[in-house]
Design an enzyme around this catalytic site. Structure first.
Site, PDB file in Angstrom:
ATOM      1  N   GLU A  13      -0.846 -12.194  -2.254  1.00 14.26           N
ATOM      2  CA  GLU A  13      -0.435 -11.537  -1.011  1.00 14.26           C
ATOM      3  C   GLU A  13      -1.595 -10.661  -0.609  1.00 14.26           C
ATOM      4  O   GLU A  13      -2.003  -9.781  -1.372  1.00 14.26           O
ATOM      5  CB  GLU A  13       0.846 -10.743  -1.283  1.00 14.26           C
ATOM      6  CG  GLU A  13       1.542 -10.288  -0.039  1.00 14.26           C
ATOM      7  CD  GLU A  13       1.260  -8.832   0.248  1.00 14.26           C
ATOM      8  OE1 GLU A  13       0.263  -8.573   0.960  1.00 14.26           O
ATOM      9  OE2 GLU A  13       2.027  -7.979  -0.226  1.00 14.26           O
ATOM     10  N   CYS A  15       0.668  -3.061   3.237  1.00 18.36           N
ATOM     11  CA  CYS A  15       0.292  -4.392   3.755  1.00 18.36           C
ATOM     12  C   CYS A  15       1.052  -4.689   5.038  1.00 18.36           C
ATOM     13  O   CYS A  15       0.707  -5.617   5.760  1.00 18.36           O
ATOM     14  CB  CYS A  15       0.536  -5.454   2.703  1.00 18.36           C
ATOM     15  SG  CYS A  15       2.085  -5.283   1.865  1.00 18.36           S
TER      16      CYS A  15
HETATM   17  P1  NAP Z   1      -8.618  -5.571  -4.736  1.00 21.19           P
HETATM   18  O1  NAP Z   1     -10.034  -5.134  -4.659  1.00 21.19           O
HETATM   19  O2  NAP Z   1      -8.298  -6.916  -4.217  1.00 21.19           O
HETATM   20  O3  NAP Z   1      -8.192  -5.488  -6.287  1.00 21.19           O
HETATM   21  C1  NAP Z   1      -6.918  -5.914  -6.733  1.00 21.19           C
HETATM   22  C2  NAP Z   1      -7.019  -6.405  -8.182  1.00 21.19           C
HETATM   23  O4  NAP Z   1      -7.755  -7.627  -8.231  1.00 21.19           O
HETATM   24  C3  NAP Z   1      -7.721  -5.443  -9.093  1.00 21.19           C
HETATM   25  O5  NAP Z   1      -7.139  -5.536 -10.382  1.00 21.19           O
HETATM   26  C4  NAP Z   1      -9.140  -5.971  -9.155  1.00 21.19           C
HETATM   27  O6  NAP Z   1      -9.657  -5.595 -10.388  1.00 21.19           O
HETATM   28  C5  NAP Z   1      -8.916  -7.487  -9.048  1.00 21.19           C
HETATM   29  N1  NAP Z   1     -10.008  -8.173  -8.347  1.00 21.19           N
HETATM   30  C6  NAP Z   1     -10.475  -7.874  -7.108  1.00 21.19           C
HETATM   31  N2  NAP Z   1     -11.442  -8.735  -6.747  1.00 21.19           N
HETATM   32  C7  NAP Z   1     -11.586  -9.591  -7.771  1.00 21.19           C
HETATM   33  C8  NAP Z   1     -12.435 -10.710  -8.010  1.00 21.19           C
HETATM   34  N3  NAP Z   1     -13.336 -11.099  -7.105  1.00 21.19           N
HETATM   35  N4  NAP Z   1     -12.333 -11.365  -9.172  1.00 21.19           N
HETATM   36  C9  NAP Z   1     -11.438 -10.961 -10.093  1.00 21.19           C
HETATM   37  N5  NAP Z   1     -10.599  -9.915  -9.937  1.00 21.19           N
HETATM   38  C10 NAP Z   1     -10.670  -9.235  -8.800  1.00 21.19           C
HETATM   39  O7  NAP Z   1      -7.648  -4.587  -4.024  1.00 21.19           O
HETATM   40  P2  NAP Z   1      -7.592  -2.976  -3.993  1.00 21.19           P
HETATM   41  O8  NAP Z   1      -8.407  -2.397  -5.063  1.00 21.19           O
HETATM   42  O9  NAP Z   1      -6.178  -2.658  -3.982  1.00 21.19           O
HETATM   43  O10 NAP Z   1      -8.120  -2.499  -2.588  1.00 21.19           O
HETATM   44  C11 NAP Z   1      -9.151  -2.995  -1.866  1.00 21.19           C
HETATM   45  C12 NAP Z   1      -8.653  -3.497  -0.521  1.00 21.19           C
HETATM   46  O11 NAP Z   1      -7.529  -4.396  -0.716  1.00 21.19           O
HETATM   47  C13 NAP Z   1      -8.085  -2.479   0.428  1.00 21.19           C
HETATM   48  O12 NAP Z   1      -9.063  -1.786   1.127  1.00 21.19           O
HETATM   49  C14 NAP Z   1      -7.228  -3.343   1.320  1.00 21.19           C
HETATM   50  O13 NAP Z   1      -8.003  -3.963   2.324  1.00 21.19           O
HETATM   51  C15 NAP Z   1      -6.677  -4.381   0.412  1.00 21.19           C
HETATM   52  N6  NAP Z   1      -5.295  -4.180  -0.042  1.00 21.19           N
HETATM   53  C16 NAP Z   1      -4.321  -4.980   0.434  1.00 21.19           C
HETATM   54  C17 NAP Z   1      -3.021  -4.840  -0.018  1.00 21.19           C
HETATM   55  C18 NAP Z   1      -1.930  -5.721   0.443  1.00 21.19           C
HETATM   56  O14 NAP Z   1      -0.799  -5.363   0.247  1.00 21.19           O
HETATM   57  N7  NAP Z   1      -2.192  -6.868   0.985  1.00 21.19           N
HETATM   58  C19 NAP Z   1      -2.710  -3.874  -0.950  1.00 21.19           C
HETATM   59  C20 NAP Z   1      -3.715  -3.066  -1.437  1.00 21.19           C
HETATM   60  C21 NAP Z   1      -4.997  -3.244  -0.971  1.00 21.19           C
HETATM   61  P3  NAP Z   1     -11.198  -5.410 -10.706  1.00 21.19           P
HETATM   62  O15 NAP Z   1     -11.734  -4.432  -9.724  1.00 21.19           O
HETATM   63  O16 NAP Z   1     -11.138  -4.918 -12.110  1.00 21.19           O
HETATM   64  O17 NAP Z   1     -11.805  -6.751 -10.564  1.00 21.19           O
END
Ligand code: NAP
Length: 523
Positions: free
Chosen positions: A261, A298
């Protein structure tokens, strides 16, 4: 509670890796030990070992486990909320509510397991005398898919994290879970993981049914998704992260489903009759929805679409006035704050976009997200892809179209979304039937005269949508049908009664709803 920052693998504390990151403020923090490849592999193989035992247990035991986890989380009391607040800045009232939602969710799935009809049993009995060919006895039901990797979300440290919607639905189905903790709240994750382990231990279930892996950097998550023992992945977070894990899962020798998601801008269409009747009220509701949780949902409404004219101008002024008075607040972490600031800059840089207002309330802290509202016309929106990407934080963009057709063009050019909202009168709806039809093709949940934030975990809700809102538009991550992510069908042909699962036996010993010879029945 003293935190150790180590991994929890099948009930045991494990710290093969050196402490790799410090998380916290001042002296209130924890040295987090990032999981090694060996630890990832051990968690996955113990999950596979636990699977046979777990799935074979009577449904009442899985229900009891879910109930027990909820009780253990409640028993953690205020320290859990304090820790979650320290790690996320979401505030005690919000986190207290989120804990209640988490426990309700666990209990909701306990009732789903007890009731039992989620297996969607179907029975077509043998027709030995059918001509020209006899029909065999065919019985189909859903069974658990196997160990699930669950990625916790940053913005819901309880309800979409360790014992959140993924674990609740996976355990309900009979799947073990290996959680990749979010690096933004490792202490909260450890506390909830202890509650899960306690419940697993008390009920005498194989401890491999649950593991928690810590990590920051992508290595842990990628190793987990690539592990051959993992059979499905659940994720809530960024488009970039979700897509990377989806690609990794599809590149495996044995590809597996990824239920990610990801981003959404949740368009809100304000139609002329509704604006005339209650423009100010809609502006207030919009401001509340955009700023709720510092816009870190989200379902935050990132774009608002209306028809050019005096009513929309008045509405834009109202939203601007309300946003200017809305206070900034601390965002989840530095990384998310930086992403928000960059997102605002990229919107403001698009020619044809006007900054309507930005919070005027002073703040001392650097990482607070200031609410903001922009405006543009439908042509600019249509011609600039950057305006269709999610800006994670408390901002929204008002788009003005010259005609019904332009509103429809805006709707057509949108990516897949979790939600779309329409504010209208009965007459508006009559005149904009085409818009509803376009939006049905774009989103997972259509809202009328309301706002997209605030989602009710229940039977009828759907929290999903076409890509890039998710990687699988057929499923939801919230609500009881979330269980369908972690199952697959099996059909038994001409099996003797004694070898069939109870759900498919004659006499219906579990008294579940089944489709027997084309009729729904509990007989
Ligand atoms: P994220 O960067 O996607 O990280 C979520 C999880 O996935 C973390 O455990 C991260 O851990 C892992 N991860 C991220 N990229 C990865 C990759 N390329 N390979 C393997 N694992 C990966 O999300 P976030 O830290 O929550 O926030 C960043 C952005 O996500 C926000 O600015 C926003 O745009 C979006 N977000 C969206 C939602 C939604 O509900 N759709 C919710 C929260 C955030 P590691 O860092 O340890 O890899």
């Amino acid at each position: 509670m003293k935190l150790h920052g180590r991994n929890l693998i099948a009930g045991e504390v494990s710290a093969q890796g050196n402490p790799t990151f410090w998380h916290g403020t001042g002296t209130v923090g924890v040295n987090v030990h990032e999981a090694t490849d060996w630890e990832v592999s051990r968690a996955a193989s113990l999950a596979a070992e636990a699977f046979e035992d777990f799935r074979a247990r009577p449904p009442e035991q899985r229900a009891a486990l879910l109930d027990r986890i909820a009780a253990e989380i409640e028993a953690l009391g205020d320290p859990l909320i304090e820790r979650a607040n320290l790690e996320t800045s979401l505030g005690v009232p919000r986190l207290t509510g989120e804990r209640a939602r988490t426990c309700n969710q666990l209990r909701m799935f306990a009732r789903v397991v007890e009731e039992g009809s989620w297996v969607q049993a179907r029975i077509d009995r043998a027709l030995p005398d059918r001509k020209p060919l006899p029909r065999p006895d065919l019985r189909r039901m859903l069974i658990p898919i196997g160990p699930v990797a669950s990625f916790s979300a940053s913005n819901f440290p309880l309800a979409i994290s360790v014992a959140g919607n993924d674990l609740s639905s996976a355990f309900a189905a009979g799947c073990p879970v290996v959680v990749k903790a979010h690096p933004g709240h490792p202490g909260t994750s450890e506390m909830v993981a202890n509650a899960v382990n306690k419940a697993v231990g008390e009920l005498g279930i194989h401890p491999g049914v649950f593991s928690l892996l810590q990590g920051r950097g992508h290595a842990v998550g990628l190793a987990l998704v690539r592990d051959p023992e993992i059979k499905a992945v659940a994720f809530t977070g960024s488009l970039r992260g979700g897509r990377a894990l989806f690609d990794a899962a599809n590149a495996r020798a044995e590809p597996i489903p990824v239920f990610a998601e990801m981003g959404s801008i949740n368009p809100v269409f304000v139609l002329p009759g509704a604006l005339e009747e209650r423009g100010r009220q809609i502006a207030e509701g919009l401001k509340n929805s955009v700023t709720l949780g510092v816009g870190q949902f989200c379902t935050c409404p990132g774009v608002v679409v209306g028809l050019e004219g005096e009513a929309t101008e008045r509405f834009t002024r109202d939203v601007g006035e309300l946003i200017a008075a809305a206070p900034p607040a601390a965002m989840l972490n530095d990384h998310i704050w930086r992403g928000y600031v960059e997102g605002l800059q990229s919107i403001a840089a698009v020619p044809g976009v006007k900054a309507v207002a930005r919070s005027k309330v002073e703040t001392q802290s650097r990482t607070t997200g200031a609410p903001a509202v922009f405006a543009t016309d439908a042509d600019t929106f249509y011609n600039n892809k950057a305006l269709r990407d999610e800006v994670f934080g408390p901002s929204t963009l008002i788009v003005k179209g010259r005609s019904k057709e332009e509103l429809e063009s805006v709707a057509r050019v949108l990516h897949g979304q979790l939600t779309a909202t329409i504010h209208g009168t009965p007459q508006d709806l009559e005149e904009h039937r085409g818009l509803i039809s376009i939006l049905e093709q774009k989103v997972g949940r259509l809202i009328f005269n309301g706002f997209p934030t605030g989602i009710e975990p229940c039977n009828a809700v759907h929290h999903g949508g076409p890509y890039p809102a998710t990687t699988d538009a057929r499923t939801t991550s919230i609500g009881t049908t979330a269980i369908e992510r972690f199952v697959r069908p099996v059909c038994y042909q001409d099996f003797p009664q004694s070898a069939l699962p109870p759900e498919l036996r004659d006499g219906n010993p579990r008294k579940i709803w089944r489709l027997v010879e084309g009729q729904m029945t509990r007989e």
